[in-house]
Structure formats: structure tokens, C-alpha cells
Design a protein around this motif. Structure first.
Motif: not given
Lengths: 110, 114
Positions: A5-6, A23-24, A68-71, A100-101
Motif C-alpha cells: 500500500d502506498q 506499508t506491506y 512494522k512492515g513499513y518503508s 509492485f505497489g
């Protein structure tokens, strides 16, 4: 499988700093890519994070938190040429499948 | 060093017609990918090759799509027959050794099905 998700769109001012979040949710997570794609062109590699923390490459930096599954991708000193879509992509599984998002379309305004 | 080469760059066909795309990866790259990208979306993997073996084709619509990578170098992707919903950009990418490494993308083929 993976869920990436972005945000769909962002606008920022020339010379400013912008942070694009991703987030993934994935099993067997290996690492996270960021690619840049200008309109009508192919994606080009920006960064790949495997370990937690911030990696800096000139005006671009990428951060990863595995717990956190976050970048996020941080762009400093924005230039007009930075207007593009920024694709977050996760690698997972033994075969390291990359998903890919939908991409975040960044518009840099004067 | 030459990048990933794709042809044609643009293709316009009528529905129900066949179409084929060709990709030449970067020399020495063992892994080759075909993606489909719709407007405003990220690339969606269709098939991945490790040398000449298709190791992930789970998202390839096998009723109308086929692909091959003879001798583990060039690859072709075919659609027969094409449908209106197949209009998209078809991207080829390659990476040096194993999946998960940085992928180098070709310029893509823009397909319009009328």
C-alpha cells in the motif's frame, strides 16, 4: 502473497523535502525495493533495503522497519525532474518474488 | 553496455488478432521477467524465467497468453487472440543471477487493442 500500500498521489514544492510511505503485509519477506518511473518510461532502480534503518544515496534515502512492515522514500532538495511515479515493491519467499505497489505519483511544483 | 531491448515499441491491433512481443535481456542476465502495466498501476508479473525455465507463471492467463525463452536468452510473449482488456504496456526486465535482485527494465511495448 503480498499486499503493498502506498498513497496514490502527492504534491510537493521545488527545493522541499517529501516522504513517500509504503506499508506491506507479506509472508517470507526478504526486502523492499523503490523504483522511479517517469511518465511513458520504464521503471529505474532507486534502492533495495533488507535490514532495518535508513540508507542514504545522495538526495534520496530509503528507510525500512521490518517489524512494522513499513518503508519510506525520502527525497530532499526536490527538483522539477523528480516529478514521477515512485513504485514500492516487496520481495518475498524462497523464490524472492517481487510484487509492485500501484505507485505514488509525485508532482513537484515551483 | 546495451540495456534491455524490446520490440516493437508500439502496436495497434484489432481484437481477436494475434500479437507477439520480443525481448533481448542484458547480456549475461539469467533471469528474465515479463510484466503488464495498466495506466496508473504498478507492473504486474506475468512470467519469470531462470535461464530457459519458467519458474513463476502463476499470473499468466494461459488460455490466451504464451511465452518462451529459447536458449535462455531472448524471449517472446504472445497473445492469441487479443481482447480489448489486453491494452497495456508490456515490460520486459532482466536481472543478473537470481530473482530478488535489482531488475533492469526495457522501454516496454505499448499495446492498443481496438
Amino acid at each position: 502473497g503480498q499486499n503493498i500500500d502506498q498513497p496514490t498521489e502527492m504534491t510537493a514544492t521545488e527545493g522541499a523535502i517529501v516522504q513517500i510511505n509504503c506499508t506491506y503485509q507479506t509472508s517470507g519477506f526478504n526486502g523492499l525495493f523503490w523504483y522511479q518511473q517517469h511518465a511513458g518510461e520504464a521503471p529505474t532502480f532507486l534502492s533495495y533495503n533488507v535490514l532495518d534503518g535508513l540508507e542514504e544515496k545522495g538526495r534520496f534515502s530509503s528507510f525500512l522497519s521490518r517489524s512494522k512492515g513499513y518503508s519510506y522514500l525520502l527525497l530532499k532538495e526536490l527538483q522539477m525532474k523528480d516529478s514521477a511515479s515512485y513504485l514500492c515493491a516487496g520481495s518475498s519467499g524462497g523464490y524472492q518474488k517481487v510484487t509492485f505497489g500501484t505507485g505514488t505519483k509525485l508532482q513537484v511544483i515551483p | 553496455e546495451a540495456g534491455v531491448v524490446q520490440s516493437p515499441r508500439y502496436k495497434i491491433i484489432e481484437k481477436k488478432q494475434p500479437v507477439a512481443f520480443w525481448c533481448n535481456p542484458i547480456s549475461g542476465h539469467n533471469t528474465l521477467y515479463w510484466y503488464r502495466q495498466n495506466l496508473g498501476q504498478g507492473p504486474e508479473l506475468l512470467i519469470r524465467y531462470e535461464n530457459e525455465e519458467a519458474v513463476d507463471d502463476s499470473q499468466l492467463p494461459k488460455d490466451r497468453f504464451s511465452a518462451e525463452r529459447l536458449k535462455g536468452v531472448d524471449s517472446t510473449l504472445k497473445i492469441q487472440p487479443a481482447e480489448l482488456g489486453d491494452s497495456a504496456v508490456y515490460l520486459c526486465a532482466s536481472s543478473p543471477g537470481q530473482a530478488g535482485e535489482t531488475q533492469y527494465f526495457g522501454p516496454g511495448t505499448r499495446l492498443l487493442v481496438l
